[in-house]
Motif scaffolding. Structure first.
Motif, PDB file in Angstrom:
ATOM      1  N   ARG A  24       4.849  11.992  -3.173  1.00 43.27           N
ATOM      2  CA  ARG A  24       4.323  12.207  -1.820  1.00 43.27           C
ATOM      3  C   ARG A  24       3.402  13.411  -1.738  1.00 43.27           C
ATOM      4  NH1 ARG A  24       9.502  11.289   2.287  1.00 43.27           N
ATOM      5  NH2 ARG A  24       9.877   9.080   1.807  1.00 43.27           N
TER       6      ARG A  24
ATOM      7  N   GLN B 195      12.142   3.899  -1.403  1.00 43.28           N
ATOM      8  CA  GLN B 195      11.218   4.389  -2.424  1.00 43.28           C
ATOM      9  C   GLN B 195      11.927   4.650  -3.751  1.00 43.28           C
ATOM     10  OE1 GLN B 195       8.956   7.510   0.056  1.00 43.28           O
ATOM     11  NE2 GLN B 195       7.368   6.386  -1.022  1.00 43.28           N
TER      12      GLN B 195
ATOM     13  N   VAL C  19       4.410   6.509   2.864  1.00 39.40           N
ATOM     14  CA  VAL C  19       5.705   7.149   3.109  1.00 39.40           C
ATOM     15  C   VAL C  19       6.633   6.160   3.805  1.00 39.40           C
ATOM     16  CG1 VAL C  19       6.893   9.030   4.266  1.00 39.40           C
ATOM     17  CG2 VAL C  19       4.631   9.416   3.263  1.00 39.40           C
TER      18      VAL C  19
END
Length: 412
Positions: free
Chosen positions: A69, A203, A197
């Motif tokens: 990220r 994730q 995101v």
């Protein structure tokens, strides 16, 4: 296309080599700090060592998501600076006499957490610095530097500790991390793909699915997890085997262990050639097969009663360590280069974190398991169990589809 023309990689390489050298200085300095400066026991040394790896077990998968990220260079700079500050603080606490084993463990947990994020970002950053066909060559250069620092770092660390003391040796490492962070901040790179995101669990799941559902990565990951189990057992038993069973003193032990670094330098120097000539998969299979014979050589070293038999045992240990290090040197750049080559940019952090965290978790099991077997059944029995496991890994890898893995446009 030449690697030395990639100026950003050269800066990254220099920063990495500097921090690696400091890390090997730290390995000795921390042990001396615990035993000499803090009056700790062998158990305290074990707890201090374990505290560095605890974040890998607890935060490994999460680290991969977070690194994907953020900008990887930012992560590298912040964690290098942070590690430098932590070691400078440890030096300060030791000098003013308020450092304790407990405080040292807490600070090393923080250090381990920063090292975890740095490791994940480090492996994921290289594809942003060099074209993908140059990845294995880039990792070969990084592994060569790591092998050189592994060989010379402990000797330099021992000299520094003797000269200026363990706390100030840690301060030298702090400077190396700060220098690495400053140099890393100057590196120019290609931006990575933006990661969408989403929920943390989703994730993490995406990273796990990529690794364990990929045609080749799945086999590579599972085989490496098992290899780490028996590798950690082997490394745990070997030191005690050398010292107690073979009668080595500290200088003999250091000489034998340094031989692995020499072998690794030779292996990394030939790694890209082996990958080009044999193919990536077959070259890695070749290296996996070498580990068991290397440990067999060391297990066959005769117990020492005289200076002549001690020299013979030392030769066995050195040859075995050379071969073991050579296998690691051949395999390391090819394995890392292949992982990066097949993985999309937005999954790099999660792929690296998945493999690294599970491998480190296996070490937490394998190291004490090897010690327990050695205590109950003897050093040689523990070594032969490790040999059987390493041989199984080599056979499994060599017969698997992973031997067919290749990188297109691979060139020396």
């Amino acid at each position: 296309m030449k690697l030395r023309e990639q100026k950003s990689f050269v800066r990254f390489w220099t920063a990495s080599t500097t921090s690696n050298l400091g890390t090997y200085i730290t390995t000795i300095a921390l042990q001396v700090l615990v035993v000499v400066n803090l009056g700790g026991s062998a158990v305290d040394v074990g707890w201090v060592s374990a505290s560095r790896w605890l974040p890998y077990v607890l935060l490994g998968l999460i680290a991969g998501v977070l690194v994907d990220r953020f900008h990887r260079k930012t992560v590298l700079v912040v964690t290098d600076m942070g590690r430098g500050i932590i070691f400078a603080f440890i030096c300060l606490l030791a000098v003013i006499g308020v450092l304790s084993i407990g405080w040292l463990m807490i600070l090393l947990v923080l250090f381990g957490a920063m090292s975890l994020f740095n490791d994940v970002a480090y492996r994921s950053f290289v594809p942003q610095l060099v074209p993908r066909p140059l990845l294995t060559r880039a990792y070969a250069r990084l592994e060569q530097s790591a092998a050189v620092t592994e060989t010379g770092g402990p000797a330099i660390g021992g000299g520094l500790v003797s000269w200026i003391g363990a706390p100030f040796a840690l301060l030298v490492d702090a400077v190396s991390y700060l220098f690495s962070g400053v140099l890393m901040a100057s590196v120019k790179h290609q931006p990575s793909d933006k990661v969408k995101v989403g929920p943390l669990g989703q994730q993490i799941k995406e990273g796990l699915q990529w690794v364990y559902q990929h045609q080749y990565l799945r086999t590579l990951a599972l085989n490496t997890h098992v290899w780490f189990l028996f590798h950690s057992m082997t490394m745990t038993v070997l030191v005690s085997f050398f010292l107690i069973e073979l009668g080595f003193d500290a200088s003999h032990l250091g000489f034998a262990l340094a031989s692995a670094g020499v072998g690794a330098v030779a292996g990394t120097s030939l790694s890209t050639r082996a990958g080009a000539r044999l193919g990536i998969g077959r070259a890695m299979a070749f290296s996996r097969i070498l580990y068991a014979p290397a440990v067999i050589v060391m297990a066959l070293a005769p117990a020492t009663n005289t200076s002549d038999s001690l020299n013979i045992a030392l030769i066995f240990a050195v040859v075995g360590q050379l071969l073991y290090g050579f296998a690691m040197g051949i395999e390391g750049p090819l394995e890392m280069g292949y992982q990066q080559y097949v993985t999309p940019s937005h999954l790099q952090g999660r792929m690296n974190a998945t493999l690294r965290s599970i491998n480190r978790s296996v070490v937490v099991i394998g190291a004490p398991l090897g010690g327990a077997i050695a205590d109950e059944l003897g050093f040689l029995t523990a070594l032969w169990i490790s040999i059987a496991g390493l041989a199984l890994c080599g056979l499994w890898f060599g017969l698997s589809s992973m031997r067919k893995a290749q990188i297109k446009e691979y060139e020396i």
